[in-house]
Motif scaffolding. Structure first.
Motif, PDB file in Angstrom:
ATOM      1  N   THR A 135       1.446  -1.314   0.000  1.00  0.00           N
ATOM      2  CA  THR A 135      -0.168   0.297  -0.156  1.00  0.00           C
ATOM      3  C   THR A 135       0.567   1.320  -0.200  1.00  0.00           C
ATOM      4  N   THR A 136       0.377   2.058  -0.657  1.00  0.00           N
ATOM      5  CA  THR A 136       1.462   3.570  -0.822  1.00  0.00           C
ATOM      6  C   THR A 136       0.341   4.733  -0.505  1.00  0.00           C
ATOM      7  N   VAL A 137      -0.868   4.787  -0.846  1.00  0.00           N
ATOM      8  CA  VAL A 137      -2.045   5.307  -1.080  1.00  0.00           C
ATOM      9  C   VAL A 137      -2.463   5.426   0.553  1.00  0.00           C
ATOM     10  N   PHE A 138      -2.433   6.173   1.295  1.00  0.00           N
ATOM     11  CA  PHE A 138      -2.967   6.663   2.562  1.00  0.00           C
ATOM     12  C   PHE A 138      -3.574   8.210   2.705  1.00  0.00           C
TER      13      PHE A 138
ATOM     14  N   PRO B 169      -5.450  19.165   3.266  1.00  0.00           N
ATOM     15  CA  PRO B 169      -5.040  20.177   3.707  1.00  0.00           C
ATOM     16  C   PRO B 169      -3.887  21.178   3.366  1.00  0.00           C
ATOM     17  N   ILE B 170      -3.571  21.864   4.324  1.00  0.00           N
ATOM     18  CA  ILE B 170      -2.910  23.117   4.132  1.00  0.00           C
ATOM     19  C   ILE B 170      -1.749  22.686   2.975  1.00  0.00           C
ATOM     20  N   CYS B 171      -1.736  23.556   1.808  1.00  0.00           N
ATOM     21  CA  CYS B 171      -0.720  22.535   0.817  1.00  0.00           C
ATOM     22  C   CYS B 171      -0.167  24.822   0.012  1.00  0.00           C
ATOM     23  N   SER B 172       1.140  23.900  -0.264  1.00  0.00           N
ATOM     24  CA  SER B 172       1.456  25.151  -1.168  1.00  0.00           C
ATOM     25  C   SER B 172       0.894  25.766  -2.514  1.00  0.00           C
ATOM     26  N   SER B 173      -0.318  25.144  -3.376  1.00  0.00           N
ATOM     27  CA  SER B 173      -0.463  24.406  -4.194  1.00  0.00           C
ATOM     28  C   SER B 173      -2.330  25.439  -3.955  1.00  0.00           C
ATOM     29  N   VAL B 174      -2.247  25.474  -2.965  1.00  0.00           N
ATOM     30  CA  VAL B 174      -3.706  27.174  -2.252  1.00  0.00           C
ATOM     31  C   VAL B 174      -3.094  28.576  -2.494  1.00  0.00           C
ATOM     32  N   ASN B 175      -3.622  29.504  -1.890  1.00  0.00           N
ATOM     33  CA  ASN B 175      -3.619  30.670  -2.290  1.00  0.00           C
ATOM     34  C   ASN B 175      -4.426  31.089  -0.884  1.00  0.00           C
ATOM     35  N   ASP B 176      -3.952  32.202  -0.676  1.00  0.00           N
ATOM     36  CA  ASP B 176      -4.307  32.850   0.276  1.00  0.00           C
ATOM     37  C   ASP B 176      -5.290  33.915  -0.144  1.00  0.00           C
ATOM     38  N   PHE B 177      -6.263  35.034   0.096  1.00  0.00           N
ATOM     39  CA  PHE B 177      -6.910  36.044  -0.473  1.00  0.00           C
ATOM     40  C   PHE B 177      -6.113  36.852  -1.205  1.00  0.00           C
ATOM     41  N   GLN B 178      -5.256  37.683  -0.627  1.00  0.00           N
ATOM     42  CA  GLN B 178      -4.157  37.762  -1.868  1.00  0.00           C
ATOM     43  C   GLN B 178      -3.576  37.579  -2.757  1.00  0.00           C
TER      44      GLN B 178
ATOM     45  N   SER C 281      -6.831  18.367  -2.481  1.00  0.00           N
ATOM     46  CA  SER C 281      -7.714  18.859  -2.814  1.00  0.00           C
ATOM     47  C   SER C 281      -8.326  17.498  -2.445  1.00  0.00           C
ATOM     48  N   THR C 282      -8.062  15.911  -1.830  1.00  0.00           N
ATOM     49  CA  THR C 282      -8.313  15.426  -1.246  1.00  0.00           C
ATOM     50  C   THR C 282      -7.840  14.823  -0.211  1.00  0.00           C
ATOM     51  N   GLY C 283      -6.648  14.933   0.160  1.00  0.00           N
ATOM     52  CA  GLY C 283      -6.000  14.486   1.626  1.00  0.00           C
ATOM     53  C   GLY C 283      -5.174  13.142   1.027  1.00  0.00           C
ATOM     54  N   LEU C 284      -5.560  12.549   0.497  1.00  0.00           N
ATOM     55  CA  LEU C 284      -4.400  12.140  -0.702  1.00  0.00           C
ATOM     56  C   LEU C 284      -2.996  12.170  -0.184  1.00  0.00           C
ATOM     57  N   VAL C 285      -2.541  11.269   1.058  1.00  0.00           N
ATOM     58  CA  VAL C 285      -0.677  10.999   0.850  1.00  0.00           C
ATOM     59  C   VAL C 285      -0.030   9.657  -0.505  1.00  0.00           C
ATOM     60  N   THR C 286       0.500  10.144  -1.188  1.00  0.00           N
ATOM     61  CA  THR C 286       0.665   8.524  -1.684  1.00  0.00           C
ATOM     62  C   THR C 286       2.878   8.858  -1.711  1.00  0.00           C
ATOM     63  N   LEU C 287       2.902   7.631  -0.701  1.00  0.00           N
ATOM     64  CA  LEU C 287       4.373   7.169  -0.824  1.00  0.00           C
ATOM     65  C   LEU C 287       5.085   6.840  -1.953  1.00  0.00           C
TER      66      LEU C 287
END
Length: 223
Positions: free
Chosen positions: A97-100, A120-129, A157-163
């Protein structure tokens, strides 16, 4: 449609609210009750009220409401009271299993409640500015710290972690995560009712109040 942008934190810090359930309570004349739990999972509800705030607070709120079209688009909400997960157990390495899925577990008195973390908060998401937020997801396999981008990736967008490699060991290695997260929400109204308060309007120091703005969590699949 999900607008992958964070609602202004200066406004979300003013929010009152949190998770809610839907329970039907049937009470007889004797006072005996029967309670039916309609929702197995909580759904967040918050209220943001601007009272005698500087003009820039209303400007940020109005801009955001116009961009998402009132109730039309969902967006990301930072709840200062509940936005982190620490040493959360995602599962165990079985060699294949690699996806959690990111989750946060709440425990009390021997019971537990598991929240699926979809945003999850990631760098692919922007703040309102328009500024990129930082990557917050940290993964450990046993005592080994993994490196984002090399050893694992995260879907914001899903919170899936892929190892990159399926962990294997005997006994199986536990997989832990630290992270921060957003709630996916929408406005419950299409109109902002605001007014200028008595203030130093002549010198441009305007104070604005706005009726309570209600925000509700959107279930996955309805984003």
């Amino acid at each position: 449609m999900l607008f992958t942008c964070e609602f202004p934190r200066d406004l979300s810090f003013l929010a009152i609210g949190g998770g809610s359930f839907n329970t039907q309570v049937n009470e007889g004349f004797s006072g005996d009750e029967q309670r039916n739990r309609n929702w197995s999972l909580t759904r967040g509800e918050w209220t943001v009220a601007l009272s005698f705030k500087p003009q820039e607070y209303f400007d940020a709120l109005q801009s955001f409401a116009l961009v998402v079209g009132g109730q039309a688009d969902s967006f990301l909400f930072y709840d200062a009271k509940d936005h982190t997960g620490t040493a959360q157990l995602l599962g165990y390495g079985d060699g294949s299993t690699t996806v959690f899925q990111l989750i946060k577990t709440y425990t009390c008195g021997g019971r537990s409640y598991v929240r699926t973390i979809n945003h999850p908060i990631c760098s692919s998401v922007n703040d309102f500015q328009g500024n990129a937020l930082g990557d917050t997801v940290v993964i450990h396999v046993g005592d080994t710290l993994l490196h984002l981008g090399t050893d694992f990736t995260v879907d914001a967008s899903t919170g899936l972690v892929t190892l990159a490699t399926a962990p294997a060991g005997s006994p199986p290695y536990p997989i832990y995560a630290d992270f921060e997260f957003h709630f996916c929400v929408r406005f419950l109204a299409d109109v902002l009712k605001a007014q200028v308060e008595e203030s130093d309007v002549v010198d441009g120091d305007i104070l604005v109040s706005c009726d309570a703005i209600e925000i509700r969590e959107v279930k996955p699949g309805s984003e």
